[in-house]
Write a protein that holds these residues in place. Sequence first.
Motif, short mmCIF file in Angstrom:
data_model
loop_
_atom_site.label_atom_id
_atom_site.label_comp_id
_atom_site.label_asym_id
_atom_site.label_seq_id
_atom_site.Cartn_x
_atom_site.Cartn_y
_atom_site.Cartn_z
N LEU A 11 0.72 -1.43 -0.17
CA LEU A 11 -0.03 0.22 0.00
C LEU A 11 0.84 0.99 -0.12
O LEU A 11 0.39 2.05 -0.63
CB LEU A 11 -0.89 0.20 1.20
N ALA A 12 2.01 1.00 0.62
CA ALA A 12 2.76 2.10 1.08
C ALA A 12 3.67 2.50 -0.24
O ALA A 12 3.82 3.88 -0.72
CB ALA A 12 3.70 2.04 2.05
N LYS A 13 3.98 1.56 -0.89
CA LYS A 13 4.54 1.90 -2.24
C LYS A 13 4.05 2.42 -3.62
O LYS A 13 4.31 2.83 -4.35
CB LYS A 13 5.63 -0.05 -2.53
N SER A 17 -4.72 4.16 -0.14
CA SER A 17 -5.11 3.50 0.79
C SER A 17 -6.00 2.22 1.41
O SER A 17 -6.06 1.69 0.43
CB SER A 17 -6.23 5.33 1.58
N MET A 18 -5.70 2.33 2.51
CA MET A 18 -6.90 1.21 3.11
C MET A 18 -8.43 0.82 2.32
O MET A 18 -8.11 0.42 2.12
CB MET A 18 -6.37 0.77 4.25
N ILE A 27 -14.58 -5.19 -0.88
CA ILE A 27 -13.66 -6.38 0.19
C ILE A 27 -13.95 -4.82 1.58
O ILE A 27 -13.41 -3.95 1.81
CB ILE A 27 -12.60 -6.85 0.49
N THR A 28 -14.51 -5.66 2.79
CA THR A 28 -15.08 -4.45 3.84
C THR A 28 -13.71 -4.41 4.08
O THR A 28 -12.30 -5.15 4.41
CB THR A 28 -15.38 -5.15 5.48
N SER A 33 -8.55 -5.75 7.14
CA SER A 33 -7.62 -4.91 7.87
C SER A 33 -7.32 -5.97 8.91
O SER A 33 -6.44 -6.51 9.41
CB SER A 33 -8.52 -3.99 9.44
N ILE A 34 -7.90 -7.64 8.98
CA ILE A 34 -7.33 -8.81 9.17
C ILE A 34 -6.95 -9.08 8.46
O ILE A 34 -5.95 -9.97 9.40
CB ILE A 34 -8.72 -9.81 9.01
#
Length: 73
Positions: A11-13, A17-18, A27-28, A33-34
Amino acid sequence: MAIVIHLDVMLAKRNISMTELSERVGITMANLSILKNSKAKAVRFSTLEAICQVLECQPGDLMEYRGQGPRPN
């Protein structure tokens, strides 16, 4: 756990964002997060494929196997 997830690194590369990944993959945030925290017991190939498509990466970029040493016979 022997499988470590490097979703936060990817995600950083990719500077995504999430929240954006969640929306683009379908996806939720809770399930993402899980997965990100290496708490998932399984992941569907369709989900993995969608994440790889959005992040333009390979499954091996997201996951790493860290062995526990040789298993006793």
